[in-house]
Design a protein around this motif. Structure first.
Motif, PDB file in Angstrom:
ATOM      1  N   ASN A   7      55.097  31.516  45.092  1.00 18.78           N
ATOM      2  CA  ASN A   7      53.659  31.421  45.332  1.00 18.78           C
ATOM      3  C   ASN A   7      53.440  31.382  46.839  1.00 18.78           C
ATOM      4  N   TYR A   8      53.077  32.522  47.431  1.00 24.49           N
ATOM      5  CA  TYR A   8      52.994  32.625  48.883  1.00 24.49           C
ATOM      6  C   TYR A   8      51.579  32.334  49.377  1.00 24.49           C
ATOM      7  N   LYS A   9      51.502  31.396  50.311  1.00 26.57           N
ATOM      8  CA  LYS A   9      50.201  30.989  50.860  1.00 26.57           C
ATOM      9  C   LYS A   9      49.926  31.599  52.217  1.00 26.57           C
ATOM     10  N   LEU A  11      50.954  34.941  54.825  1.00 22.96           N
ATOM     11  CA  LEU A  11      51.552  36.256  55.008  1.00 22.96           C
ATOM     12  C   LEU A  11      51.645  36.518  56.506  1.00 22.96           C
ATOM     13  N   ALA A  37      44.636  40.447  50.028  1.00 16.68           N
ATOM     14  CA  ALA A  37      45.416  39.214  50.149  1.00 16.68           C
ATOM     15  C   ALA A  37      44.553  38.098  50.735  1.00 16.68           C
ATOM     16  N   VAL A  42      45.144  34.028  50.536  1.00 13.59           N
ATOM     17  CA  VAL A  42      46.367  34.007  51.343  1.00 13.59           C
ATOM     18  C   VAL A  42      45.965  34.004  52.825  1.00 13.59           C
ATOM     19  N   GLU A 193      56.657  28.898  51.350  1.00 19.00           N
ATOM     20  CA  GLU A 193      55.393  29.511  50.906  1.00 19.00           C
ATOM     21  C   GLU A 193      54.958  30.656  51.823  1.00 19.00           C
ATOM     22  N   ALA A 195      55.540  34.530  53.335  1.00 22.74           N
ATOM     23  CA  ALA A 195      56.127  35.869  53.210  1.00 22.74           C
ATOM     24  C   ALA A 195      56.032  36.521  54.583  1.00 22.74           C
ATOM     25  N   ILE A 243      52.747  43.654  49.532  1.00 26.90           N
ATOM     26  CA  ILE A 243      51.667  42.724  49.124  1.00 26.90           C
ATOM     27  C   ILE A 243      51.404  42.868  47.630  1.00 26.90           C
ATOM     28  N   TYR A 246      54.836  41.691  45.573  1.00 26.06           N
ATOM     29  CA  TYR A 246      55.426  40.347  45.705  1.00 26.06           C
ATOM     30  C   TYR A 246      54.428  39.245  46.036  1.00 26.06           C
ATOM     31  N   VAL A 247      53.378  39.573  46.769  1.00 26.05           N
ATOM     32  CA  VAL A 247      52.444  38.516  47.195  1.00 26.05           C
ATOM     33  C   VAL A 247      51.327  38.329  46.169  1.00 26.05           C
ATOM     34  N   ARG A 249      51.276  40.350  43.301  1.00 30.05           N
ATOM     35  CA  ARG A 249      51.907  40.662  41.995  1.00 30.05           C
ATOM     36  C   ARG A 249      50.945  41.326  41.029  1.00 30.05           C
TER      37      ARG A 249
END
Length: 250
Positions: A7-9, A11, A37, A42, A193, A195, A243, A246-247, A249
């Motif tokens: 779970n990426y917060k 970028l 994003a 994000v 968290e 990316a 993005i 993976y970010v 999804r």
């Protein structure tokens, strides 16, 4: 290998060779997915070797009001125009680095808080400026390697590159990775968290330290080996692809 579906917060985006194509433009596809994003919550942080003045127009095009990392971490911005921390390169070191450039007759440049200075436009009053980063460029690889050997003998320097034909020097301990850690501390995020996406040696530490490290398809081989995943190149909307996969999804 990290869980690439975390779970990426945050970028962290390198610019040249990553978000920007070979004409230094953001493609419509990359622009759309960066905005998606941001709209999804994000935090998008530009993380570049560029100085603030040349990074700012890109940040404005992206519509961001978030932290920025410039000159490889030499400057950390809370948001555009609001400096959080600046780490300076001693002018004595700048003078020595320039002397090496003159001896080898290669192109060189340096960033100060007053702007960018280079072989054709230098300033005599070096001590009066606040210096941030020094760089060399030559396509003569043996000469580049000799310069690398010479500066490697000095102390207190962080050495990286943003292309196979340059060398970039910051004060020891200054990198995109340490800057990202500071940004995470500011925002209350963990590095797991984050990316990070990049293509050059100045991106490796951040790629290794982040929850997801993404190398561009055009990245230097060492960067690809350090990354969790390799995406498309900077001319193939690789940022958008990463993005999406993976970010967000989707």
């Amino acid at each position: 290998m990290a869980d690439v579906m975390g779970n990426y917060k945050l970028l962290a985006l390198d610019l040249d060779g990553t978000l920007l194509n070979d004409r230094s433009e953001i493609s419509e596809t990359n622009l759309e997915w960066v905005r998606r994003a941001a709209e999804a919550g994000v935090t998008v942080c530009v993380s570049t070797g560029r100085g603030f003045p040349s990074a700012l127009p890109i940040v404005e095009q992206l519509g961001l009001n978030t932290p920025m990392i410039t000159v490889n971490g030499g400057e950390i911005w809370t948001k555009p125009h609001e400096i959080h921390r600046r780490t300076l390169l001693d002018w004595e070191k700048v003078a020595k680095l320039r002397e090496i450039a003159l001896r080898h007759d290669v192109w060189y440049w340096a960033y100060s808080t007053g702007g960018i200075h280079n072989k054709e436009q230098w300033v005599d009053d070096v001590p009066s400026l606040d210096w941030l980063k020094f760089g060399y460029y030559t396509e003569d690889v043996p000469v580049l390697q000799e310069i690398l050997r010479e500066i490697g003998e000095g102390e207190g320097l962080e050495i990286s590159n943003s292309s196979p034909y340059n060398i970039e020097i910051n004060p020891m301990g200054v990198s995109k990775a340490t800057a990202l850690m500071e940004v995470c501390s500011m925002l209350g995020y963990e590095m797991s968290e984050v990316a990070s996406m990049g293509d050059s040696l100045n991106d490796i530490a951040a790629i290794r330290a982040s929850g997801l490290g993404v190398a561009m398809g055009n990245a230097q081989e060492e960067v690809k080996l350090a990354a969790n995943v390799v995406t498309g190149s900077n001319t193939e909307n690789g940022v958008a692809e990463a993005i999406r996969q993976y970010v967000l999804r989707t």
